[in-house]
Scaffold this active site. Structure first.
Site, PDB file in Angstrom:
ATOM      1  N   GLY A 261       0.806  -1.206   0.000  1.00 24.89           N
ATOM      2  CA  GLY A 261       0.000   0.000   0.000  1.00 24.89           C
ATOM      3  C   GLY A 261       0.843   1.260   0.000  1.00 24.89           C
ATOM      4  O   GLY A 261       0.301   2.364   0.038  1.00 24.89           O
ATOM      5  N   ASP A 262       2.154   1.090  -0.040  1.00 25.54           N
ATOM      6  CA  ASP A 262       3.067   2.238  -0.079  1.00 25.54           C
ATOM      7  C   ASP A 262       4.288   1.809  -0.894  1.00 25.54           C
ATOM      8  O   ASP A 262       4.209   0.884  -1.688  1.00 25.54           O
ATOM      9  CB  ASP A 262       3.433   2.687   1.341  1.00 25.54           C
ATOM     10  CG  ASP A 262       3.698   4.196   1.436  1.00 25.54           C
ATOM     11  OD1 ASP A 262       4.510   4.681   0.626  1.00 25.54           O
ATOM     12  OD2 ASP A 262       3.108   4.873   2.295  1.00 25.54           O
ATOM     13  N   ASP A 263       5.437   2.477  -0.685  1.00 29.78           N
ATOM     14  CA  ASP A 263       6.619   2.151  -1.470  1.00 29.78           C
ATOM     15  C   ASP A 263       7.085   0.721  -1.185  1.00 29.78           C
ATOM     16  O   ASP A 263       7.106   0.279  -0.033  1.00 29.78           O
ATOM     17  CB  ASP A 263       7.755   3.118  -1.121  1.00 29.78           C
ATOM     18  CG  ASP A 263       7.356   4.580  -1.325  1.00 29.78           C
ATOM     19  OD1 ASP A 263       6.681   4.873  -2.337  1.00 29.78           O
ATOM     20  OD2 ASP A 263       7.718   5.414  -0.475  1.00 29.78           O
TER      21      ASP A 263
END
Length: 489
Positions: A261-263
């Site tokens: 959900g992010d990097d």
């Protein structure tokens, strides 16, 4: 054949059972180099082999998914700590669902998860101690105060291995994500694995799912191998970064599959004035054979917390699928620090918003005490030998007015735009550099230097010290003391 003394107190049938058990045990111990029973003997790769071992069940562990094993884990590790200077130790986690709160590991130690073992992070906040914020950040990431300790935590350690046969650590993060969205967090959410102020670390061959926040966070550490991880979180989960080397020296990340959900990988080194004061950069980082899916973030991000500096990052053979950007540099006025000597090659991108993204106005400060004159230095950024397809926009490269990003080199890159792509494929402001053999044609700030420069943006040919840290074949053999066998029967 091992003989047991006959006794009127031991019925004949028990005597026979003991003989059979002892025969099987002796035969299994005579087998060399074969996987007889993965519960009793197996081989695994590690930077260091161990002289001593134990199973979680030896310390009262119950793998029913309901019983808390926090005390069992800590009792096991406290017991094994005595072997730190005597060949080290390994804790084996057998098949089962092992509910647990946070536990602290020790030096010269291996945590091994069986392929059918699942560590379930407790949702009882009372089992998560609160610790101080990181000194290079000045506060927690979610709140101004402290932070919940990570599920697996260690500090000031030497020679640590967390590995397995693709066993699973499940952070059960949904309740944490919900509290984050509702603004109900008292402290910053826990990570799954955090190792601080440590040297010689291996994290390999395990699956991490549903972390409350970041998954793997080595910080203020050196000589780190992260290898063969599968990391999965819902793509809408907040801040579930995959692997975040933070103020670390000599790190190797390879052969990992991440849905985030992010990097997927975020390289960091502290936040604003706190990171500048702490002054510990991330340097000599290798990223190889990474596969990433991150629709709302980057495959590889540098920053935004980069105030201690990031230098000599080498990434190659990267597959990006349905992600927001392939490589992103994030910084802002007040960050200070630097991002320089970055090399990325042989990257394949499929369905992207941007192939390349540089942001000079990321914002998000630790507090209002940052120095507005602390400008970041972004220079010598090299991308080469890449292909991308179904891309909305080739690049968004935005430096800082009066502080341009310089030495950008893009060579031998072909970007196939999507049917509904932006009309202007390149958006460039406050940057300087060159290009060679790039399609579509880059912006004026990256002038084409012709085919004779196709070898520009050279990838370093020397090796980094972390490539000399080898993994060896180790073995585990379950020990069954005879007196305990008789007692059990």
């Amino acid at each position: 054949m091992m003989e047991f003394p006959r006794s009127p107190r031991i019925p004949q049938v028990i005597h026979i059972v003991l003989l059979i058990f002892a025969t099987i045990l002796l035969r299994s111990r005579n087998v060399r180099g074969r996987h007889v029973d993965h519960l009793n003997y197996f081989e695994y790769g590690a930077i260091t082999c161990r002289a001593h071992s134990a199973s979680l069940t030896d310390f009262g562990g119950v793998g029913d998914g309901i019983t808390s094993n926090s005390k069992a884990f800590q009792a096991a590790i406290d017991h094994l700590r005595q072997f730190d200077s005597d060949g080290g130790s390994m804790l084996f986690v057998p098949p089962g669902k092992w509910l647990t709160g946070s536990f602290n590991i020790t030096s010269h130690f291996t945590l091994y998860l069986h392929k059918d073992a699942v560590l379930l992070a407790t949702q009882d906040e009372n089992e998560w101690a609160v610790i101080d914020h990181l000194p290079s950040y000045g506060r927690g990431r979610d709140t101004e105060g402290g932070r919940y300790i990570s599920l697996i935590f260690g500090t000031n350690l030497t020679d640590v291995v967390i590995t397995g046969d693709n066993g699973t650590i499940d952070g059960q993060g949904a309740s944490w994500w919900d509290k984050f969205h509702k603004g109900e967090l008292q402290y910053t959410r826990p990570y799954l694995i955090e190792i601080m102020y440590s040297d010689n670390i291996q994290i390999s061959n395990i699956t991490l799912v549903n972390s409350p926040s970041w998954n793997v966070h080595p910080v203020y550490s050196s000589n780190i191998i992260v290898q063969g991880l599968t990391i999965i979180a819902p793509v809408t989960s907040p801040n579930t970064d995959g692997i975040n080397p933070d103020s670390c020296l000599n790190t190797r990340i390879e052969d990992c599959y991440i849905v985030s959900g992010d990097d997927c990988v975020a390289v960091k080194s502290g936040w604003d004035e706190y990171g500048i004061a702490f002054g510990m950069p991330t340097k000599q980082l290798v990223i190889r054979r990474l596969t990433c899916i991150s629709p709302f973030s980057a495959v590889i991000a540098l920053g935004s917390e980069m105030s201690g500096g990031i230098q000599d990052v080498r990434a190659e053979d990267i597959l990006a699928i349905n992600s927001e950007s392939g490589v992103r540099i994030k910084t802002a006025i007040g960050r200070g620090g630097y991002v320089k000597d970055i090399y990325v090659r042989r990257m394949t991108m499929k369905t992207m918003k941007w192939a390349f993204w540089m942001t000079g106005d990321y914002g998000s400060h630790a507090d209002n005490n940052y120095n507005p004159n602390a400008l970041p230095v972004i220079q010598n950024i090299n991308y080469r030998d890449m292909i991308a397809e179904n891309v909305t926009m080739a690049a968004r490269l935005e430096g800082i007015s009066g502080d341009p990003f310089t030495g950008i080199c893009i060579s031998n890159v072909t970007i196939e735009l999507a049917k509904k792509a932006k009309k202007v494929p390149w958006n460039c402001t406050n940057i300087e550099g060159i290009s060679s053999g790039v399609v579509p044609q880059p912006c004026d700030q990256l002038p084409e230097h012709g085919s004779e420069y196709i070898s520009a943006c050279n990838f370093p040919t020397d090796s980094l010290p972390i490539d000399n840290l080898d993994v060896q074949i180790c073995s585990y053999r379950r020990k069954y003391p005879l007196d305990s066998v008789i007692k059990y029967l």
